[in-house]
Design an enzyme around this catalytic site. Structure first.
Site, PDB file in Angstrom:
ATOM      1  CG  HIS A 154      -1.868   1.187   1.208  1.00  0.00           C
ATOM      2  ND1 HIS A 154      -3.131   1.117   0.661  1.00  0.00           N
ATOM      3  CD2 HIS A 154      -1.720   2.473   1.652  1.00  0.00           C
ATOM      4  CE1 HIS A 154      -3.722   2.293   0.770  1.00  0.00           C
ATOM      5  NE2 HIS A 154      -2.884   3.137   1.361  1.00  0.00           N
ATOM      6  CB  CYS A 155       2.087   3.383  -2.564  1.00  0.00           C
ATOM      7  SG  CYS A 155       3.120   4.849  -2.823  1.00  0.00           S
TER       8      CYS A 155
END
Length: 316
Positions: A154-155
């Site tokens: 998850h960025c």
């Protein structure tokens, strides 16, 4: 003896202790056509990303290119920089607003499991958080609150997970940011040399102190993002070529899937045979449209309580 169906556990395994009644409310919620994660940290990071790109564009245009006496130099570099910046922001938008491969909520029903036509003795897992049957290589994201197919990570900078459906756009985003950072650094060095040789009052429309401060800020930003995005770009390309996501590498588990060649993995990630469309954030991943499970949008039936479901053996 290993089961014919790969077994996956939630990234956050402690969630297995949740009671079914806590899992039921979100299971049948209507899905929106627009994918956008309402995470405060992610939204702030995404806004900062766009702000920094616009700041770089401002310094490049109004401090270096417009005051330049060489019209050809200004036109060529202005066109290159703005084109790369546009592609970077377009890639960022697609990475942020594209469903990364979310598994529909609430499909952990007896009816859906029966529709899978699994063999007797096979085992599937239910995610206790989103009430879904976890497909092969899917993992739950606590920020997106969904199970994501081939989730890499998850960025917060794109306010989204990087998964099966949007990894191409994330790779393009890191590549274009890397290129404009390198381009900006080269122009900053050249402009400094030009200003040292010429009069500082004539090499910019801003005052000499303001010019120096803006150039130093742009140099710092360009160097920082050049290092960061080049590392991310290389990591993502390596992940695609090895057919192993970041989470799978982190868990260090033996692959339970049949790995494909590096070139086939690249074609799958970028949407088909090699062409100029690989570099475009405006083309969809047409080759992945048929890979999604035919899951009804609003699954019918009661959610099963077990987190581990084994298909019973047929009676003799």
């Amino acid at each position: 003896m290993r089961s014919p169906v790969p077994r996956f556990r939630d990234v956050e395994r402690q969630a297995s202790g949740l009671q079914p009644v806590q899992c039921l409310p979100p299971c049948h919620e209507r899905q929106s056509n627009m994918w956008f994660i309402k995470d405060a940290c992610g939204i702030v990071c995404a806004v900062i990303t766009w702000f920094l790109v616009f700041f770089a564009g401002f310094v490049v245009l109004f401090v270096m290119l417009i005051p330049s006496k060489n019209l050809t130099y200004s036109l060529v570099n202005g066109t290159i920089f703005n084109s790369l910046a546009f592609l970077a922001l377009a890639s960022h938008f697609r990475a942020m607003c594209t469903d990364p491969g979310a598994v529909p909520k609430g499909n952990a029903t007896k009816e859906y499991i029966e529709s899978l036509q699994l063999k007797p003795g096979q085992v599937v897992y239910k995610c206790p958080k989103c009430c879904s049957i976890k497909p092969d290589r899917a993992h739950h994201c606590s920020v997106c609150k969904r199970c994501i197919r081939k989730m890499d990570h998850h960025c917060p900078w794109v306010n989204n997970c990087v998964g099966e459906n949007n990894q191409k756009y994330f790779v393009l985003f890191t590549m274009y940011i890397c290129l404009i950072s390198l381009h900006a650094l080269v122009m900053v060095v050249l402009h400094f040399l030009y200003c040292f040789e010429d009069d500082w009052t004539k090499c910019s429309t801003f005052s000499p102190p303001a010019t120096v401060i803006l150039l130093i800020l742009l140099c710092f930003e360009g160097l920082l993002f050049l290092i960061f995005t080049s590392v991310m770009f290389g990591t993502q390309v390596h992940s695609i070529c090895t057919d192993e996501t970041g989470i799978e590498k982190l868990k260090r588990e033996d692959p339970t899937w049949d790995k494909i060649t590096s070139w086939e993995a690249m074609k799958l990630a970028f949407g088909g045979p090699f062409s100029v469309t690989w570099l475009s954030p405006f083309t969809d991943l047409s080759c992945q449209k048929d890979t999604l499970d035919p899951v009804p949008m609003f699954p019918q039936g009661e959610i099963i309580e077990e987190d581990v479901i084994e298909i019973p053996l047929e009676p003799h």
